[in-house]
Design an enzyme around this catalytic site. Structure first.
Site, mmCIF file in Angstrom:
data_model
loop_
_atom_site.group_PDB
_atom_site.id
_atom_site.type_symbol
_atom_site.label_atom_id
_atom_site.label_comp_id
_atom_site.label_asym_id
_atom_site.label_seq_id
_atom_site.Cartn_x
_atom_site.Cartn_y
_atom_site.Cartn_z
ATOM 1 N N HIS A 1 0.814 -1.219 0.000
ATOM 2 C CA HIS A 1 0.000 0.000 0.000
ATOM 3 C C HIS A 1 0.846 1.267 0.000
ATOM 4 C CE1 HIS A 1 -3.812 2.289 1.068
ATOM 5 N NE2 HIS A 1 -4.158 1.474 0.095
ATOM 6 N N HIS B 1 -1.947 1.770 12.897
ATOM 7 C CA HIS B 1 -1.549 1.139 11.630
ATOM 8 C C HIS B 1 -1.990 -0.324 11.663
ATOM 9 C CE1 HIS B 1 0.636 0.333 8.024
ATOM 10 N NE2 HIS B 1 1.864 0.310 8.476
ATOM 11 N N LYS C 1 -10.501 6.983 19.407
ATOM 12 C CA LYS C 1 -10.534 6.648 17.985
ATOM 13 C C LYS C 1 -11.228 5.295 17.874
ATOM 14 C CE LYS C 1 -8.067 9.912 15.760
ATOM 15 N NZ LYS C 1 -7.102 10.511 16.572
ATOM 16 N N VAL C 2 -12.144 5.172 16.912
ATOM 17 C CA VAL C 2 -12.808 3.877 16.676
ATOM 18 C C VAL C 2 -11.957 3.105 15.668
ATOM 19 C CG1 VAL C 2 -14.897 2.761 15.840
ATOM 20 C CG2 VAL C 2 -15.070 4.873 17.176
ATOM 21 N N GLY D 1 -10.292 0.670 12.968
ATOM 22 C CA GLY D 1 -10.830 0.118 11.731
ATOM 23 C C GLY D 1 -11.532 1.152 10.879
ATOM 24 N N PHE D 2 -11.533 2.397 11.362
ATOM 25 C CA PHE D 2 -12.179 3.471 10.594
ATOM 26 C C PHE D 2 -11.180 4.597 10.315
ATOM 27 C CE2 PHE D 2 -16.663 2.390 10.394
ATOM 28 C CZ PHE D 2 -16.757 1.387 11.338
ATOM 29 N N HIS E 1 -8.635 6.865 7.407
ATOM 30 C CA HIS E 1 -7.398 6.563 6.664
ATOM 31 C C HIS E 1 -6.708 7.869 6.315
ATOM 32 C CE1 HIS E 1 -4.676 4.818 3.705
ATOM 33 N NE2 HIS E 1 -4.965 3.657 4.254
ATOM 34 N N ASP F 1 -8.783 -2.915 7.744
ATOM 35 C CA ASP F 1 -8.710 -3.662 9.001
ATOM 36 C C ASP F 1 -10.091 -3.973 9.567
ATOM 37 O OD1 ASP F 1 -5.872 -1.665 9.594
ATOM 38 O OD2 ASP F 1 -5.870 -3.817 9.203
ATOM 39 N N ARG G 1 2.427 -8.416 4.245
ATOM 40 C CA ARG G 1 3.129 -7.177 3.908
ATOM 41 C C ARG G 1 4.633 -7.360 3.747
ATOM 42 N NH1 ARG G 1 1.131 -1.926 4.144
ATOM 43 N NH2 ARG G 1 -0.724 -2.964 3.361
ATOM 44 N N ARG H 1 16.464 11.911 5.227
ATOM 45 C CA ARG H 1 16.803 12.690 6.425
ATOM 46 C C ARG H 1 16.108 14.045 6.317
ATOM 47 N NH1 ARG H 1 17.723 16.725 9.777
ATOM 48 N NH2 ARG H 1 19.507 16.461 11.193
HETATM 49 C C1 SDX Z 1 -3.741 0.944 8.022
HETATM 50 O O1 SDX Z 1 -1.314 4.268 5.391
HETATM 51 C C2 SDX Z 1 -1.771 3.159 4.999
HETATM 52 O O2 SDX Z 1 -1.903 2.878 3.796
HETATM 53 C C3 SDX Z 1 -2.092 2.167 6.090
HETATM 54 C C4 SDX Z 1 -2.808 0.903 5.663
HETATM 55 C C5 SDX Z 1 -1.904 0.013 4.844
HETATM 56 O O3 SDX Z 1 -2.444 -0.792 4.066
HETATM 57 O O4 SDX Z 1 -0.668 0.050 5.061
HETATM 58 O O5 SDX Z 1 -3.944 1.265 4.925
HETATM 59 C C6 SDX Z 1 -3.242 0.096 6.893
HETATM 60 O O6 SDX Z 1 -2.973 1.280 8.877
HETATM 61 C C7 SDX Z 1 -5.166 1.442 8.016
HETATM 62 C C8 SDX Z 1 -5.486 2.395 9.205
HETATM 63 C C9 SDX Z 1 -5.691 1.550 10.459
HETATM 64 N N1 SDX Z 1 -5.852 2.407 11.634
HETATM 65 C C10 SDX Z 1 -7.003 2.529 12.288
HETATM 66 O O7 SDX Z 1 -8.054 1.997 11.954
HETATM 67 C C11 SDX Z 1 -6.913 3.380 13.542
HETATM 68 C C12 SDX Z 1 -8.094 4.372 13.601
HETATM 69 N N2 SDX Z 1 -7.918 5.351 12.567
HETATM 70 C C13 SDX Z 1 -7.435 6.678 12.973
HETATM 71 O O8 SDX Z 1 -6.474 6.630 13.998
HETATM 72 C C14 SDX Z 1 -7.076 7.545 11.767
HETATM 73 O O9 SDX Z 1 -8.116 7.464 10.887
HETATM 74 C C15 SDX Z 1 -5.773 7.289 11.023
HETATM 75 C C16 SDX Z 1 -4.610 7.277 11.931
HETATM 76 C C17 SDX Z 1 -5.854 6.021 10.263
HETATM 77 C C18 SDX Z 1 -5.611 8.434 10.022
HETATM 78 O O10 SDX Z 1 -5.683 9.577 10.738
HETATM 79 P P1 SDX Z 1 -5.170 10.992 10.181
HETATM 80 O O11 SDX Z 1 -5.136 11.013 8.708
HETATM 81 O O12 SDX Z 1 -3.900 11.358 10.912
HETATM 82 O O13 SDX Z 1 -6.325 11.920 10.603
HETATM 83 P P2 SDX Z 1 -6.628 12.405 12.080
HETATM 84 O O14 SDX Z 1 -6.273 11.321 13.083
HETATM 85 O O15 SDX Z 1 -6.006 13.742 12.276
HETATM 86 O O16 SDX Z 1 -8.227 12.510 12.056
HETATM 87 C C19 SDX Z 1 -8.863 13.607 11.403
HETATM 88 C C20 SDX Z 1 -10.155 13.808 12.176
HETATM 89 C C21 SDX Z 1 -9.921 13.972 13.668
HETATM 90 O O17 SDX Z 1 -10.999 14.691 14.160
HETATM 91 P P3 SDX Z 1 -10.733 16.158 14.807
HETATM 92 O O18 SDX Z 1 -9.717 15.939 15.931
HETATM 93 O O19 SDX Z 1 -10.095 16.973 13.655
HETATM 94 O O20 SDX Z 1 -12.062 16.636 15.247
HETATM 95 O O21 SDX Z 1 -10.967 12.625 12.044
HETATM 96 C C22 SDX Z 1 -11.109 12.018 13.335
HETATM 97 C C23 SDX Z 1 -10.028 12.584 14.225
HETATM 98 O O22 SDX Z 1 -10.428 12.556 15.580
HETATM 99 N N3 SDX Z 1 -10.913 10.580 13.156
HETATM 100 C C24 SDX Z 1 -11.472 9.647 13.918
HETATM 101 C C25 SDX Z 1 -11.030 8.422 13.381
HETATM 102 N N4 SDX Z 1 -10.204 8.651 12.346
HETATM 103 C C26 SDX Z 1 -10.142 9.982 12.206
HETATM 104 N N5 SDX Z 1 -12.317 9.732 14.978
HETATM 105 C C27 SDX Z 1 -12.698 8.560 15.522
HETATM 106 N N6 SDX Z 1 -12.293 7.356 15.074
HETATM 107 C C28 SDX Z 1 -11.474 7.245 14.017
HETATM 108 N N7 SDX Z 1 -11.100 6.048 13.580
#
Ligand code: SDX
Length: 379
Positions: free
Chosen positions: A188, A223, A265-266, A268-269, A271, A322, A347, A366
């Site tokens: 990915h 991740h 953070k929930v 699985g939701f 990206h 996920d 992976r 760097r």
């Molecule tokens: C993988 O990069 C890749 O390609 C990874 C992957 C791969 O194949 O290698 O696709 C695999 O890692 C998928 C992602 C798995 N992670 C999760 O499911 C963990 C939950 N997700 C979040 O932590 C979050 O969505 C991230 C880390 C995945 C991405 O976050 P960003 O881009 O850094 O965005 P952010 O955390 O700043 O969120 C933006 C807003 C925030 O709200 P505000 O603070 O601005 O009000 O969206 C909210 C966040 O709070 N938000 C969530 C959320 N994801 C984003 N709120 C609740 N639950 C969530 N899951």
């Protein structure tokens, strides 16, 4: 002087290099492996064929595939030294630490450890591809007090992975759902663990060090650790209940409201790249649906759909890979803490493809930082 606006925290939106391995396109919500849509590969190619495509840039000829299959099947047995290292690790350590240790031990003992030619790197990548399933299978079995199950050379990669883990032949539908998950997890672009592998490679360090570092990055719940965390969420909400889908959905929504209220953070939701849904989810969800049908666990759909709808309504945030992958592995019988080691097994292909690409056109990675500590002073 670097200004605040120049800082891109988390490297969000920053393009740092080219890659020909895969194309993640959030605008079209698509993912191409060396130009092929991942959905097409998941529908019709083995994980072995997809691995050769990612490493070499082209789908294999029949001769190339036959040769690779023979090598892979001959390299499946758990090495005695690796088993001894795993046996030193406590049964309550995290399986990601077992995976990280196993790769490190394999590297430390490898005759080609410090040969960075493409030929040697490809040999090491193929060996890790073949050897890692036995690490995962043995680790789950030792935690259950079960004896090791030796690999079988008459089974393909996915069939054998399930054979070594459960000690029985899985039915074709389960094998195929597992194969789909391996294809979808394989690559990915510059995700955190792959970029970690490229940073380590950029210093001219070795392949096993880069993969070991990548495993450390993948472990985190933001991740790869998310697929395990999704299942913990399902258990917290409560599965195995004899209830209507509406009741299950209502419980999922109530759980989500508490989680969001607590600023959690929930898992699985969401990206970093996909903002309108993860291109891989429909294919993985179809595999989950087949497993729910196969095992007759329809109550899980109420939870799954209920949480998805609640997150969409509350935050407009969609599932990532996920989210369907976790429950799929649960239904297959994998222990929850083994889900992210399954992600490693897949992976390894993407990481090693990127390691070879980085090495072929290297520049030390760097970046800069903006200093915000005390101004110069004397003591
Ligand atoms: C993988 O990069 C890749 O390609 C990874 C992957 C791969 O194949 O290698 O696709 C695999 O890692 C998928 C992602 C798995 N992670 C999760 O499911 C963990 C939950 N997700 C979040 O932590 C979050 O969505 C991230 C880390 C995945 C991405 O976050 P960003 O881009 O850094 O965005 P952010 O955390 O700043 O969120 C933006 C807003 C925030 O709200 P505000 O603070 O601005 O009000 O969206 C909210 C966040 O709070 N938000 C969530 C959320 N994801 C984003 N709120 C609740 N639950 C969530 N899951």
């Amino acid at each position: 002087m670097i200004t605040e606006t120049e800082i891109k925290k988390g490297l969000a939106g920053v393009v740092v290099d080219y890659t020909a391995v895969s194309k993640v396109n959030p605008d079209t919500n698509s993912l191409l492996y060396r130009g092929y849509p991942v959905q097409d590969l998941a529908a019709g190619k083995s994980f072995e064929e997809v691995a050769l495509l990612l490493w070499n840039g082209e789908l294999p000829s029949q001769i190339e595939l036959t040769e690779f299959i023979a090598t892979e099947r001959a390299g499946r047995a758990l090495d005695a030294g690796v088993k001894a290292a795993i046996d030193l690790l406590p049964l309550d350590c995290h399986p990601m630490d077992v995976g990280r240790t196993a790769v490190s031990v394999i590297g430390a003992r490898h005759a080609l450890a410090n040969d960075s030619s493409r030929e040697a790197e490809l040999i090491k990548a193929k060996e890790l591809f073949a050897a890692f399933p036995a690490v995962v299978a043995y680790d789950q079995r030792r935690r259950r007090g079960l004896d090791i199950v030796e690999p079988r050379e008459d089974l393909d990669y996915s069939q054998n992975f399930l054979w070594m883990t459960f000690g029985e032949e899985a039915v074709p539908d389960v094998v195929d759902a597992f194969r789909v998950s391996m294809v979808l997890y394989a690559e990915h672009s510059f995700n955190a663990s792959t970029f970690t592998a490229r940073v380590i490679t950029s210093t001219l360090s070795d392949l096993h060090s880069a993969v070991t570092g990548a495993i450390g990055a993948l472990k985190g719940p933001l991740h790869g650790g998310a697929n395990e965390a999704v299942m913990h969420t399902f258990h917290e909400i409560g599965i195995d209940k004899d209830e209507s889908r509406e009741d299950a959905a209502a419980r999922a929504k109530a759980w989500m409201e508490d989680a969001l209220a607590a600023k959690k953070k929930v898992m699985g939701f969401g990206h970093r790249v996909y903002k309108h849904g993860d291109s891989r989810v429909p294919t993985m969800k179809a595999a989950l649906d087949r497993m729910i049908e196969h095992y007759g666990r329809h109550e899980m759909l109420g939870l799954y759909d209920g949480l998805e709808a609640a997150m969409d309504e509350a935050k407009g945030i969609k599932p990532n890979l996920d989210y369907p992958a976790g429950p799929t592995y649960h239904l297959m019988g994998f222990d929850t803490e083994m889900f992210t080691p399954l992600f490693i097994a897949s992976r390894i292909v993407g990481w090693t493809a990127h390691i070879m690409e980085q090495r072929a056109s290297n520049a030390l990675i760097r970046p800069l930082s903006a200093y915000n500590g005390p101004e110069q002073r004397s003591f």
